[in-house]
Write a protein that holds these residues in place. Structure first.
Motif: not given
Length: 404
Positions: A44-45, A49-53, A112-116
């Motif tokens: 999750l960390a 970092e990918v979705f909300a740097p 497969g998540a593509d966002g927060a």
């Protein structure tokens, strides 16, 4: 006046569990903890970092907080439902099987998540599934294990939490390094690990509690002390672990805080695993439980106080070992204590689910306590408070009167 007979007071005539049953339980429990702790501690960390740097800490905190809240609510509810479940597969196995499928679906959703938003949704689904698995597995111990074996089996059960964390870290950091592939691997491991447990020989004690241990369910002072003891010790462990990386970098100023944190964690995990097995068996032979739980909290407190007084690398390694020994002993024998003071074998899942709140709530409350303490007294002050909290939690178990 109605007299309530607790599980600790009623005669226990159940046959002992064999090594095969214990091994199947250990494999299933390890898979459950791997599926829970690996995303919580690593995946999750990375995903945040990918979705909300720019706001990764906030997104990670939100995900972990929501997940802990789901666990705190779902485990008691699902445990209560499993208490009333009657099927040819027993009370607990249907929930372990169904929960595993739901958790696997949630982990695949995270892959497969593509966002927060989809990340949070996937973690909530995963937590719901794992809550069902936890409710079913933990309640199986007092359902099936006679009191003379409680310490030994609880020791193995306590060890699985640390083993799951260790194996999960190796899995996603060494074997399957891709973010999505790591989630898929966790889903596969969780599903495969429960198969031996689900396929084991069905026993009548899975279906209904022994009549000799049935009683009117009510919370007693002993249950209250047991709950408070677990809450405080788990809060102490959360404070130690959640801020370890920052302590190493900001207070100790080590060159590579991430590597140092990995070493500290490995020492803690290995010592906790060894301690859980040894303490569980020893408590069975001694016929005493409370002293081991109190000693566990004391050891954790000593380790935290050492970190507060002497922020040096050799001290940190020694403190990690002491904390691991204490936490392992606590995990093992505390579960045996709780199983011994449950007021009704008919409501085991519900009552143990309430104790899951004592383990989940500290994950949410630790930051709320740590932030003001850090602002006033820094990391030395935080670890002094942590040490006192852990010692107090261990000492509270001595107030329990129905367990030796």
């Amino acid at each position: 006046m109605t007299h309530t007979v607790t599980a600790a007071q009623a005669p226990d005539v159940r046959p002992p569990v064999g090594r095969g049953w214990t091994a199947r339980y250990v494999v299933a429990s390890t898979g459950m903890w791997l599926a829970f702790l690996t995303p919580a501690q690593v995946q999750l960390a990375r995903q945040a970092e990918v979705f909300a740097p720019a706001e990764k800490e906030a997104l990670l905190g939100l995900a972990l907080g929501v997940g802990a809240a789901v666990t705190a609510v779902a485990v008691p509810l699902l445990g209560a439902v499993s208490d009333r479940t009657r099927s040819r597969f027993g009370r607990r196995r249907p929930w372990v099987a169904g929960g595993t499928l739901v958790a696997a679906a949630g982990l695949l959703g995270l892959a497969g998540a593509d966002g927060a938003a989809s990340m949070l949704a996937g973690w909530v689904v995963t937590q719901l599934g794992l809550a069902a698995v936890q409710a079913g597995l933990v309640a199986t111990i007092p359902d099936r294990v006679p009191r003379p074996q409680l310490g030994m089996v609880a020791g193995w059960a306590g060890m699985t939490q640390m083993l799951g964390a260790l194996l999960g870290t190796v899995l996603v950091n060494r074997l399957v390094v891709g973010l999505a592939a790591g989630y898929v691997a966790c889903a596969v491991v969780a599903a495969v690990s429960v198969l031996p447990f689900l396929g084991g020989r069905h026993e009548a004690t899975d279906e209904a509690p022994p009549r000799a241990t049935r009683a009117r369910a009510r919370w007693t002072a002993d249950l209250g002390f047991a709950w408070a003891s677990r809450f405080l010790v788990m809060l102490g462990f959360a404070l130690i672990t959640q801020y370890l990386l920052y302590y190493l970098g900001d207070e100790m100023r080590v060159a590579d805080p991430r590597r140092a944190a990995l070493v500290i964690t490995a020492v803690t995990v290995l010592c906790a695993m060894a301690s859980a097995l040894a303490a569980g068996r020893w408590s069975d032979r001694a016929g005493r439980r409370r002293a081991f739980v109190a000693a566990g909290g004391l050891f954790m407190g000593i380790g935290a106080l050492a970190m507060a007084v002497a922020p040096l690398w050799p001290v940190a390694i020694g403190a990690a070992a002491v904390v691991g020994v204490g936490f392992g002993a606590f995990l093992a024998v505390d579960l045996a204590v709780i199983a011994s003071v449950l007021p009704s074998a008919e409501d085991t899942g519900r009552d143990l689910g309430v104790f899951a709140i004592a383990a989940a709530a500290p994950q949410i409350l630790a930051p709320a306590l740590a932030v003001p303490v850090l602002a006033v007294a820094g990391y030395p002050g935080l670890y002094v408070v942590t040490g006192l909290v852990a010692i107090a939690g261990g000492a509270l178990v001595l107030r329990i009167r129905s367990v030796a």
